[in-house]
Motif scaffolding. Sequence first.
Motif, short mmCIF file in Angstrom:
data_model
loop_
_atom_site.label_atom_id
_atom_site.label_comp_id
_atom_site.label_asym_id
_atom_site.label_seq_id
_atom_site.Cartn_x
_atom_site.Cartn_y
_atom_site.Cartn_z
N VAL A 116 31.10 52.43 23.38
CA VAL A 116 30.45 51.60 24.39
C VAL A 116 29.02 51.25 23.98
O VAL A 116 28.19 52.12 23.75
CB VAL A 116 30.42 52.33 25.75
CG1 VAL A 116 29.77 51.45 26.81
CG2 VAL A 116 31.84 52.72 26.16
N CYS A 117 28.74 49.94 23.92
CA CYS A 117 27.40 49.44 23.63
C CYS A 117 27.21 48.15 24.43
O CYS A 117 27.48 47.06 23.92
CB CYS A 117 27.20 49.20 22.13
SG CYS A 117 25.52 48.70 21.69
N PRO A 118 26.78 48.26 25.69
CA PRO A 118 26.71 47.08 26.57
C PRO A 118 25.87 45.93 26.00
O PRO A 118 26.29 44.77 26.09
CB PRO A 118 26.10 47.64 27.85
CG PRO A 118 26.45 49.09 27.84
CD PRO A 118 26.41 49.49 26.40
N PRO A 179 17.71 47.06 17.83
CA PRO A 179 18.81 47.99 17.57
C PRO A 179 19.86 47.97 18.68
O PRO A 179 19.52 47.89 19.86
CB PRO A 179 18.11 49.35 17.50
CG PRO A 179 16.93 49.20 18.41
CD PRO A 179 16.48 47.77 18.27
N TYR A 180 21.12 48.04 18.24
CA TYR A 180 22.23 48.20 19.17
C TYR A 180 22.65 49.66 19.07
O TYR A 180 23.05 50.12 18.00
CB TYR A 180 23.38 47.27 18.79
CG TYR A 180 22.99 45.82 18.83
CD1 TYR A 180 22.75 45.17 20.04
CD2 TYR A 180 22.84 45.08 17.65
CE1 TYR A 180 22.39 43.83 20.08
CE2 TYR A 180 22.48 43.74 17.69
CZ TYR A 180 22.25 43.12 18.90
OH TYR A 180 21.88 41.80 18.95
N GLU A 181 22.52 50.36 20.18
CA GLU A 181 22.68 51.81 20.15
C GLU A 181 23.83 52.28 21.02
O GLU A 181 24.10 51.71 22.08
CB GLU A 181 21.39 52.49 20.62
CG GLU A 181 20.19 52.20 19.74
CD GLU A 181 18.90 52.81 20.27
OE1 GLU A 181 17.96 52.99 19.47
OE2 GLU A 181 18.84 53.10 21.49
N VAL A 182 24.48 53.33 20.56
CA VAL A 182 25.48 54.04 21.34
C VAL A 182 24.91 55.43 21.61
O VAL A 182 24.60 56.17 20.68
CB VAL A 182 26.81 54.16 20.58
CG1 VAL A 182 27.79 55.03 21.35
CG2 VAL A 182 27.42 52.79 20.36
N VAL A 183 24.77 55.76 22.88
CA VAL A 183 24.15 57.03 23.27
C VAL A 183 25.22 57.97 23.82
O VAL A 183 26.04 57.57 24.66
CB VAL A 183 23.05 56.82 24.33
CG1 VAL A 183 22.39 58.15 24.69
CG2 VAL A 183 22.02 55.83 23.83
#
Length: 210
Positions: A116-118, A179-183
Motif C-alpha cells: 500500500v502506497c496511497p 519519495p513514495y514510501e510504504v510504512v
Amino acid sequence: MHNATSHPFCLRLAVTPGVSSSQLSALLALHRAEEPDVSVSFFEVTGEELQAGLREGRYDVGVSLQVSGDPALQTQPLWTEIMAAALPPRFRLLERGKLTLSDLQDYPVYRWQEEVCPLLDEELTALMPLDQQNVQRVTSFEMMALWVAAGYGIGIAAHSRIVRAHEWGLSMRPLADGPYEVVTYLQRPYVQAEATDRFERRALQVAKLG
C-alpha cells in the motif's frame, strides 16, 4: 519468568500481506533470542480481520501497512520502504539513473495491490486513467516479477524486494519524483501487557537498525 505451575505465554501476532519480510524476520529472531519462553502464534490476515481481531481480543499485536483509524487501537510506525521501478533485461530505460512516473506512461505498469502506497497510486491514476488499463494489478510480488522479467512491462515495488529479485533478471531504478514510501505499522489494543510491551520495544529496535 514463569513459575512451575504457570502456562507458557503465547503472543498472538497477526500480519497483513505486504509487510517487509526481512525486518519482520529480524524482529521474530530477536524475540526468540531474548524471550524464548514466550512463543509466537502467527496469523496471516486482511487489514479488516486484523483490526477486528485486535478489538475482540483474538490477537495481541498486529503488523500492517495500513494506518488504523480505530480509536480503540494504538498505532506505532516502524520501518519505511522506498518504492522503486523494476525493469526487465535489455530495457530501453536502463540507460537512465533515475526515472519519473511520467517516464513510465507508455508501458504497462505492474503493481502489487497489497504493498500500500496511497500517494504513488494517486499519481499513477492521474497519469494513467483506468480506461487505458496501463496499470495492471497483480496478486503477489512474485507475479509482478514474473511479468517484468519476461519483458511485459515495468513493476513498481519496494526497493529492497527488487534488489533481492536481481537474480530473476530485474534491474532497479529509483523514482526521482518521490519519495513514495510504504510504512509498516505496529497495532495493538491500549490494554497494557508486559509481553506485548517488550515485543513492541524489540520492533522499534529493529526499525531503528534498519
